[in-house]
Design a protein around this motif. Structure first.
Motif, mmCIF file in Angstrom:
data_model
loop_
_atom_site.group_PDB
_atom_site.id
_atom_site.type_symbol
_atom_site.label_atom_id
_atom_site.label_comp_id
_atom_site.label_asym_id
_atom_site.label_seq_id
_atom_site.Cartn_x
_atom_site.Cartn_y
_atom_site.Cartn_z
ATOM 1 N N GLN A 163 61.447 87.629 20.682
ATOM 2 C CA GLN A 163 61.367 87.273 19.274
ATOM 3 C C GLN A 163 60.540 86.014 19.049
ATOM 4 O OE1 GLN A 163 65.263 87.041 17.530
ATOM 5 N NE2 GLN A 163 65.482 89.271 17.407
ATOM 6 N N GLU A 164 60.486 85.144 20.058
ATOM 7 C CA GLU A 164 59.692 83.922 19.957
ATOM 8 C C GLU A 164 58.712 83.880 21.118
ATOM 9 O OE1 GLU A 164 60.233 79.050 19.901
ATOM 10 O OE2 GLU A 164 61.937 80.364 19.510
ATOM 11 N N LEU A 165 57.428 83.778 20.797
ATOM 12 C CA LEU A 165 56.391 83.787 21.821
ATOM 13 C C LEU A 165 55.736 82.419 21.892
ATOM 14 C CD1 LEU A 165 54.887 85.667 23.853
ATOM 15 C CD2 LEU A 165 53.148 85.933 22.083
ATOM 16 N N GLU A 166 55.884 81.762 23.016
ATOM 17 C CA GLU A 166 55.264 80.469 23.221
ATOM 18 C C GLU A 166 53.870 80.651 23.805
ATOM 19 O OE1 GLU A 166 57.862 78.221 25.695
ATOM 20 O OE2 GLU A 166 59.497 78.163 24.224
ATOM 21 N N TYR A 375 46.388 80.464 24.090
ATOM 22 C CA TYR A 375 46.246 80.131 22.678
ATOM 23 C C TYR A 375 46.733 81.315 21.833
ATOM 24 C CZ TYR A 375 43.162 76.342 24.231
ATOM 25 O OH TYR A 375 42.638 75.234 24.841
ATOM 26 N N ASN A 376 47.764 81.104 21.038
ATOM 27 C CA ASN A 376 48.222 82.109 20.082
ATOM 28 C C ASN A 376 47.450 81.928 18.774
ATOM 29 O OD1 ASN A 376 50.090 83.109 21.893
ATOM 30 N ND2 ASN A 376 51.795 81.925 21.076
ATOM 31 N N ILE A 377 46.515 82.839 18.513
ATOM 32 C CA ILE A 377 45.687 82.737 17.304
ATOM 33 C C ILE A 377 46.416 83.465 16.184
ATOM 34 C CG2 ILE A 377 43.381 83.089 16.358
ATOM 35 C CD1 ILE A 377 42.357 83.333 19.214
ATOM 36 N N THR A 378 47.384 82.784 15.607
ATOM 37 C CA THR A 378 48.219 83.358 14.560
ATOM 38 C C THR A 378 48.261 82.413 13.368
ATOM 39 O OG1 THR A 378 50.192 82.376 15.572
ATOM 40 C CG2 THR A 378 49.646 84.639 16.209
ATOM 41 N N ALA A 379 48.561 82.988 12.208
ATOM 42 C CA ALA A 379 48.504 82.210 10.969
ATOM 43 C C ALA A 379 49.862 81.768 10.459
ATOM 44 C CB ALA A 379 47.797 83.025 9.883
ATOM 45 N N SER A 380 50.946 82.309 11.012
ATOM 46 C CA SER A 380 52.267 82.072 10.420
ATOM 47 C C SER A 380 52.666 80.607 10.416
ATOM 48 C CB SER A 380 53.319 82.904 11.166
ATOM 49 O OG SER A 380 53.299 82.604 12.549
ATOM 50 N N GLN A 470 60.083 91.142 13.209
ATOM 51 C CA GLN A 470 59.459 89.865 12.923
ATOM 52 C C GLN A 470 59.520 88.992 14.171
ATOM 53 O OE1 GLN A 470 59.175 87.370 9.034
ATOM 54 N NE2 GLN A 470 61.182 86.956 9.876
ATOM 55 N N TRP A 471 58.413 88.284 14.422
ATOM 56 C CA TRP A 471 58.316 87.406 15.578
ATOM 57 C C TRP A 471 57.977 85.989 15.132
ATOM 58 C CZ3 TRP A 471 56.456 92.367 15.396
ATOM 59 C CH2 TRP A 471 56.914 93.255 16.368
ATOM 60 N N GLN A 472 58.310 85.047 15.997
ATOM 61 C CA GLN A 472 57.925 83.657 15.792
ATOM 62 C C GLN A 472 56.881 83.301 16.850
ATOM 63 O OE1 GLN A 472 58.864 81.649 13.329
ATOM 64 N NE2 GLN A 472 60.223 83.195 12.440
ATOM 65 N N PHE A 473 55.684 82.930 16.409
ATOM 66 C CA PHE A 473 54.605 82.592 17.330
ATOM 67 C C PHE A 473 54.374 81.083 17.308
ATOM 68 C CE2 PHE A 473 53.658 86.947 15.884
ATOM 69 C CZ PHE A 473 53.656 87.599 17.113
ATOM 70 N N ARG A 474 54.470 80.467 18.466
ATOM 71 C CA ARG A 474 54.148 79.057 18.606
ATOM 72 C C ARG A 474 52.635 78.922 18.796
ATOM 73 N NH1 ARG A 474 58.479 76.869 16.386
ATOM 74 N NH2 ARG A 474 60.421 77.621 17.368
ATOM 75 N N PHE A 478 46.615 76.077 19.672
ATOM 76 C CA PHE A 478 45.588 76.497 18.720
ATOM 77 C C PHE A 478 45.391 75.448 17.632
ATOM 78 C CE2 PHE A 478 44.618 79.111 14.822
ATOM 79 C CZ PHE A 478 43.278 79.263 15.109
ATOM 80 N N CYS A 479 46.486 74.904 17.118
ATOM 81 C CA CYS A 479 46.375 73.855 16.091
ATOM 82 C C CYS A 479 45.719 72.607 16.659
ATOM 83 C CB CYS A 479 47.765 73.525 15.540
ATOM 84 S SG CYS A 479 48.550 74.885 14.626
ATOM 85 N N SER A 480 46.032 72.272 17.907
ATOM 86 C CA SER A 480 45.417 71.111 18.535
ATOM 87 C C SER A 480 43.919 71.327 18.740
ATOM 88 C CB SER A 480 46.088 70.830 19.881
ATOM 89 O OG SER A 480 45.443 69.781 20.562
#
Length: 584
Positions: A163-166, A375-380, A470-474, A478-480
């Protein structure tokens, strides 16, 4: 404009791109040539297909509207694309010895984008393309003399059981090399049997153990029918795509830190936001297939949790992120970090101090391996939009810009209840399909609607796994990365999800699907709007007729319903207004 650090990094370099003929691959080619004008060249692996050579297929690909910007502003840049006959499903990637030596001598950056995106692909095909193909490319990369970055394009859903992907790698349930060997000696029928699309009781190790035991005790290479029926190689994954992508990540991770490998995980990739063309898309995969199917009235119901986040990323933002990741990996080799807590201290300080403390020298390494960058290229984490909001805004835009050949009024909806969705499928999908096919048969035309609906349902069953979870992507890495870009690079290789305006983007998405996928000119919009008004009237008449028929059936075959109707009629007649009107 200020100088670009990313463009400087790629100056004079040769790049290898796999999957260059795919959706993301073509956008990557265009962006590299336009954003890094001093690039030396881009080698692309292209299979011969339908009696067309790699060079012919490349020439045809470069004629599409995607490359108009390059043709108009930098026509010479297209000459830097160097097609090579190759196939990642073949040994040595299908390269000739000369081409292999040429790549290993010149290439310093690799973008591995080749993959089969069919969620329902057979296991053997998916493993050969996504897993074994990645391994073959890694073996080629080990011989590259000046390799600076190997960017592996994965997916944010490769670990969909979490459910949560680091931003790190996770151990695969089995050794990818074992799976690669299994698909080589096991026949297609057996592989299909142990690749069910439901939760299985047995896993791969149990299946292999049963197989080995059958050989040792009976000298026959058989597995019990009960084991076959309940075993699944891909458990807990819902399809072969995410499963083989997970195995590929394990292979890439195994080459770190020997190779400068990095993993990029975009979420669902959608049409371009700005570059090279707003709304550019060339396939009907994923949400675009739903958009077109719903806009043409073929899809009227979707099993989806509307309150869940739509994990999508425009293709131009995803490609910009890939280029920036390659720059970050190659320009700053982070495979090892200094043992000093202060990163400003050079490594020679440690070497000079170590002889003074001989008792600790064997325990004091100067450079410590880091984990493989992911790198998780996600927008959430930066911008959130739900599926319900996408449907609400998208429906209004489709009404204003309808598609050609719309067969029914597009007023579909999403339903969180599986039961209600299945009922709607029967009455809104298959019942109208049978009616249309019946009319086509009367007019001696080819019937297609029922067959089309069966294909649509098969596709929906695969996609609905992702629209009901629904998943939670860290995405800290990517933000850094965005913060490390210079102002000029942020403008050219933009990755800011917050700048995307939802309605404007959806507008270009609808027009992009209309023009580039369906080849429908914008000049037909006035006629399509008139047809949509007619379909609205037909749809309402059909709804009224259906409910009247339902009421008539209930009244005709139910004594209780007839009694209630008689009582209601008597009550109405007793009302003063109704009685006065009837007497007149």
């Amino acid at each position: 404009m200020a100088r670009s650090e990313i463009a400087d990094f790629f100056r004079g370099r040769s790049v290898l791109v796999t999957g260059a003929s795919g959706f993301m691959g073509k956008v990557l080619l265009e962006k590299l040539l336009f954003g890094c004008p001093d690039l030396r060249g881009i080698y692309i692996l292209v299979r011969s297909k339908r009696y067309k050579s790699a060079e012919t297929r490349t020439e045809e690909m470069l004629k599409i509207p995607l490359f108009d910007r390059l043709r108009n502003e930098r026509p010479d840049a297209l000459q830097k694309i160097l097609p090579l006959q190759g196939d990642i499903t073949q040994e040595e990637l299908g390269l000739t010895p000369d081409n292999k030596a040429r790549i290993q001598e010149e290439v310093s950056v690799v973008f591995h984008c080749a993959a089969t995106l069919r969620l329902e692909a057979r296991l053997k095909d998916a493993v050969e393309m996504n897993t074994a193909g990645t391994w073959r490319l890694l073996q080629l990369a080990r011989g590259m003399k000046s390799l600076k970055a190997f960017v592996h394009l994965s997916t944010a859903f490769c670990h969909c059981d979490l459910q949560e992907l680091e931003e790190r790698t996770y151990a695969a349930p089995v050794d990818p090399r074992d799976v690669m060997r299994v698909v080589q000696w096991m026949d297609e029928t057996s592989l299909d049997t142990i690749t069910p699309r439901h939760v299985s009781k047995y896993t791969l190790p149990q299946c292999l153990e049963s197989y080995i035991q059958s050989i040792l005790h009976t000298n026959q290479s058989t597995i019990s029918n009960e084991m076959f029926e309940r075993c699944s190689l891909i458990q807990p994954h819902p399809n072969t795509y995410t499963y083989t992508k997970r195995l590929a990540e394990q292979l890439v991770s195994s080459q770190f830190p020997d190779l400068p490998v990095v993993i990029a995980r975009p979420s669902i990739v959608t049409p371009a936001w700005k570059e090279p063309l707003p709304g550019w898309v060339d396939n009907l995969n994923g949400p675009i297939g739903l958009l077109v199917g719903g806009g043409k009235g073929v899809i009227r119901s979707m099993h989806c949790r509307g309150e869940y986040h739509a994990e999508v990323v425009p293709v131009d933002l995803a490609i910009n992120a890939l280029v920036a990741i390659a720059w970050r990996t190659g320009a700053f080799d982070t495979r090892y970090s200094s043992f000093c807590s202060d990163s400003s201290q050079p490594d020679f300080v440690l070497y000079s101090l170590t002889p003074m403390i001989p008792t600790f020298s064997q325990f004091l390494p100067s450079r410590v391996p880091q984990q493989i960058p992911v790198y998780n290229i996600t927008a959430s984490a930066m911008k959130r939009i739900t599926w319900a909001e996408v449907l609400q805004k998208g429906r209004r835009i489709v009404y204003e810009n309808p598609f050609e050949m719309t067969i029914w009024y597009p007023d579909g909806n999403m339903r969180s209840s599986k039961l209600m969705h299945n009922l709607c499928v029967v009455f809104l999908h298959f019942l109208p399909a049978y009616v249309i096919d019946f009319l086509l048969m009367l007019f001696r035309q080819k019937r297609f609607m029922v067959r089309l609906q069966h294909k649509v349902q098969a596709g929906l069953e695969v996609l609905q796994y992702f629209t009901t979870r629904q998943w939670q992507f860290r995405s800290d890495n990517f933000c850094s990365l965005q913060k490390q870009l210079s102002p000029s690079d942020r403008a050219v290789f933009y990755t800011d999800f917050e700048a995307v305006q939802d309605e404007e983007y959806l507008y270009h998405t609808v027009l992009g699907a209309r023009q580039y996928c369906l080849k429908e000119p914008l000049s037909s919009l006035p006629r399509c709007r008139r047809n949509l008004k007619i379909l609205y009237v037909v749809d309402r008449l059909w709804s009224v007729a259906f409910y009247l028929l339902l009421v008539w059936l209930v009244i005709s075959y139910s004594d209780t319903a007839r009694h209630l109707l008689d009582v209601s009629t008597d009550c109405l007649k007793s009302l003063p207004m109704v009685r006065a009107f009837s007497e007149k």
